[in-house]
Design a protein around this motif. Structure first.
Motif, PDB file in Angstrom:
ATOM      1  N   ALA A  21       0.935  -1.106  -0.028  1.00 29.78           N
ATOM      2  CA  ALA A  21       0.108  -0.139   0.011  1.00 29.78           C
ATOM      3  C   ALA A  21       0.887   1.310   0.060  1.00 29.78           C
ATOM      4  O   ALA A  21       0.743   2.215  -0.921  1.00 29.78           O
ATOM      5  N   MET A  62      -3.839   2.311  -2.338  1.00 25.38           N
ATOM      6  CA  MET A  62      -4.052   1.674  -1.108  1.00 25.38           C
ATOM      7  C   MET A  62      -5.381   0.982  -0.644  1.00 25.38           C
ATOM      8  O   MET A  62      -5.395  -0.089   0.116  1.00 25.38           O
ATOM      9  N   VAL A  65      -5.165  -2.172  -2.538  1.00 21.65           N
ATOM     10  CA  VAL A  65      -4.395  -3.340  -1.741  1.00 21.65           C
ATOM     11  C   VAL A  65      -5.212  -4.031  -0.599  1.00 21.65           C
ATOM     12  O   VAL A  65      -5.324  -5.402  -0.539  1.00 21.65           O
ATOM     13  N   TYR A  66      -6.041  -3.220   0.008  1.00 21.85           N
ATOM     14  CA  TYR A  66      -6.886  -3.825   1.031  1.00 21.85           C
ATOM     15  C   TYR A  66      -8.161  -4.621   0.488  1.00 21.85           C
ATOM     16  O   TYR A  66      -8.724  -5.315   1.244  1.00 21.85           O
TER      17      TYR A  66
END
Lengths: 93, 544
Positions: A21, A62, A65-66
């Motif tokens: 991230a 970011m 990525v999650y």
């Protein structure tokens, strides 16, 4: 209300996601803008768009990525974008 | 209301965790950023209050050439270097001249000279610039400039992760974003109350917060974003700078001959004629007295996002040189990106309506931040957590409440300190800053001994209210400019005093009305549930 820990990763996977991230997001978001700039007739427009655009993109990376479950998928996307951008910068006249 | 589709279960929990972790990690710093930032919007408007030397009547009628020649007589200005004149404004009515010259004491050449003058008499006023601070301290606190080198970078990262917190929070809330738009409850569990306020204000403030997250990251992390551009080796930094600031490409002839040209006063009339709706703030004069003399007029109109200007004129005939100029509402994309970002961030558009709106929204953002911490605390006040964990949650919350809420009386204390430290004390700025930071520390330490969050609320409101009311009193006692007199003569001094009076009254009223819960928020080993404390209906009323 607090997140159910069964969905959260731990150990290496967690570290890997944070790196993806923060560092990966930085690399991918900034190199895209430089790659676009190198191939445009008015590079300053793409470069100055980096001032706000790179942070917008970084934030989006970011979140991605999650959002994605497996760390290796997000790493692949980020590395692919970074490598493609760097290559296109290198081969540009 | 159409119900939106929320996130899948795994994604929901992960995003929730991302939001919680980023939120908790950045929230101390973010609170300081928004609180100080709200006040920093009014930097210029505070100057006349903080600096009694600026309390001179404002006039636009100034002989600029005479001012320059006066400074030249004293300091032998090197006209090969830039000469800056800062024109009087309503907030700072002094005329200031900045140049490179000689200080009369030692005749060393190449010194930076700064002279402040009363605008009508051109009598020199000892620059009090080095003796007062309130606006400067708050402005620097906003991006942690007190921390050398790393401060603004830290602020930039906080801004970037604030963006992540915003996006993750919005995603988590997505399924309820329409149905719960007006959800304000007046009774029930505290967790629900804090959650509803947090989400409703969060949604309302969404455009505002996204704008500040991105512009804040820009201002703090610009160097970081520029590294790949410079590393690529494909771009010349000077060329890029020239696109943004064309005046950097001006090349003057060092061997230029002296020649007559129009006076600065005449050129001022010309630029005011061509650009009637804008405030002309400052001429920068290059090669005064020579044949290639140029003046750059820096202007701002505080109306539109692209209102700023740098109007370049040859002094020989007052012709505007567009090649070196950045014109209001007529900029390139690059210049507009820069100007939009700065105008948005500083609130330098849309007049005072925007400044006041941004101040209110910043305070609401501070409230969103605190409510987030309180949600985190109340959601973890149950048997699922060990006693050690619950004590940790309480400690974090307590530190948070103490540091954040103490900013209110601390800022009032800064204004007070500016007045109670006498003007002739050497190193006065350091002393005022010390009183502020030490005071903030002590006020925060006091909060660490309170274990009831509603008492934090009430006590800091009360302290803040008392300190607020002391501000105009100290101003009156120290300078003799009591607020009932300054209303006509110096309205900006009046507005600052009146702001603190209103704030003080409202804060004291609120502190009396605040419902203070019974007992302590500190976890007790044997009875973790404390359901009684969590119900609003059981809370005791005022004066506890």
């Amino acid at each position: 209300m607090p997140a159910n820990p069964k969905y959260l990763s731990s150990g290496w996977k967690r570290f890997s996601k944070v790196m993806a991230a923060v560092l990966g997001g930085y690399a991918a978001s900034t190199t895209i803008f430089v790659a676009v700039a190198v191939h445009s007739s008015k590079p300053e427009n793409a470069l100055f768009s980096t001032t706000y655009g790179s942070f917008l993109l970084w934030g989006i990376f970011m979140v991605m990525v999650y959002w994605v479950n497996k760390a290796w998928i997000s790493w692949s996307v980020i590395l692919l974008i970074t490598v493609l951008s760097v290559l296109s910068i290198a081969i540009a006249p | 209301m159409r119900k939106l589709k929320g996130l899948a279960s795994r994604t929901y929990h992960v995003m929730f965790h991302v939001h919680t972790v980023t939120g908790i990690v950045i929230s101390f710093a973010l609170y300081v950023i928004f609180y100080a930032g709200a006040f920093a919007l009014f930097y210029n408007e505070t100057r006349q209050w903080e600096d009694p030397d600026l309390r001179v009547p404002y006039t636009n009628n100034v002989d600029l050439d005479l001012a320059v020649s006066k400074v030249d007589k004293l300091h032998t200005i090197d006209f090969g270097e830039e000469v800056d004149i800062i024109l009087p404004s309503v907030h700072n009515p002094l005329l200031q001249v900045k140049a490179i010259g000689e200080s009369p004491a030692d005749s060393i050449k190449g010194e930076t000279i700064k002279v402040a003058m009363a605008p009508s008499t051109l009598k020199r006023i000892d620059a009090a610039e080095n003796r007062v601070t309130v606006a400067r301290t708050i402005y620097e606190l906003h991006f942690f400039d007190q921390i050398p080198y790393a401060g603004s970078v830290i602020a930039g990262f906080v801004s970037l992760f604030f963006f992540l917190a915003i996006v993750s929070g919005t995603l988590v809330h997505w399924r309820n974003v329409l149905t719960k738009f007006y959800a304000f409850v007046k009774e029930g569990k505290w967790k629900l109350i804090w959650t509803n306020i947090h989400t409703v204000f969060g949604v309302i403030g969404l455009p505002f917060q996204i704008m500040y997250a991105i512009t804040g990251a820009f201002l703090g992390l610009l160097g970081l974003a520029a590294v790949p551009i410079l590393l690529s080796g494909k771009f010349e930094p000077d060329d890029l700078l020239a696109k943004l600031e064309p005046s950097t490409t001006i090349e003057l002839n060092n061997a230029a001959q002296p020649a007559a040209h129009l006076s600065i006063n005449e050129l001022y009339k010309k630029v005011a004629y061509h650009f009637p709706d804008t405030k002309i703030q400052s001429p920068r004069i290059l090669h005064y007295g020579k044949e290639d003399a140029m003046v750059i007029w820096y202007t701002k109109d505080y109306k539109g996002l692209s209102g700023r200007g740098e109007i370049n004129m040859t002094m020989k005939d007052g012709e505007i040189v567009e090649e070196y100029s950045v014109l209001p509402y007529n900029k390139s994309y690059v210049q507009d990106v820069w100007n939009y970002t700065h105008a948005l961030h500083y609130g330098n558009f849309g007049g005072y309506l925007i400044k006041v709106l941004f101040f209110v929204l910043s305070m609401i953002t501070c409230f969103i931040i605190i409510s987030g911490i309180l949600i985190w605390r109340t959601a973890r006040d149950n048997k699922k957590y060990t006693f050690k964990q619950r004590r940790f949650h309480h400690k974090v919350t307590k530190w948070y409440m103490a540091i954040s809420l103490s900013m209110f009386p601390a800022f009032a204390l800064l204004f007070i300190a500016n007045k109670i430290v006498p003007m002739d004390v050497p190193d006065r700025i350091a002393m005022v800053n010390t009183i502020f930071f030490l005071g903030w520390l002590l006020l925060a330490l006091y909060g660490l001994f309170i274990h009831n969050y509603s008492k934090h609320n009430r006590n800091y409101l009360m302290l803040g209210g008392i300190f607020s009311l002391l501000v105009p009193i100290c101003n009156g006692l120290a300078t003799g400019d009591w607020f009932w007199e300054t209303a006509i003569r110096y309205p900006w001094v009046f507005y600052v005093d009146v702001f603190w009076i209103f704030t003080g009254i409202i804060a004291l009223y609120a502190s009396v009305k605040v419902m203070v819960k019974q007992g302590s928020d500190k976890p007790i080993k044997d009875n973790p549930n404390h359901k009684k404390r969590l119900q609003l209906g059981n809370a005791s009323t005022q004066g506890n």
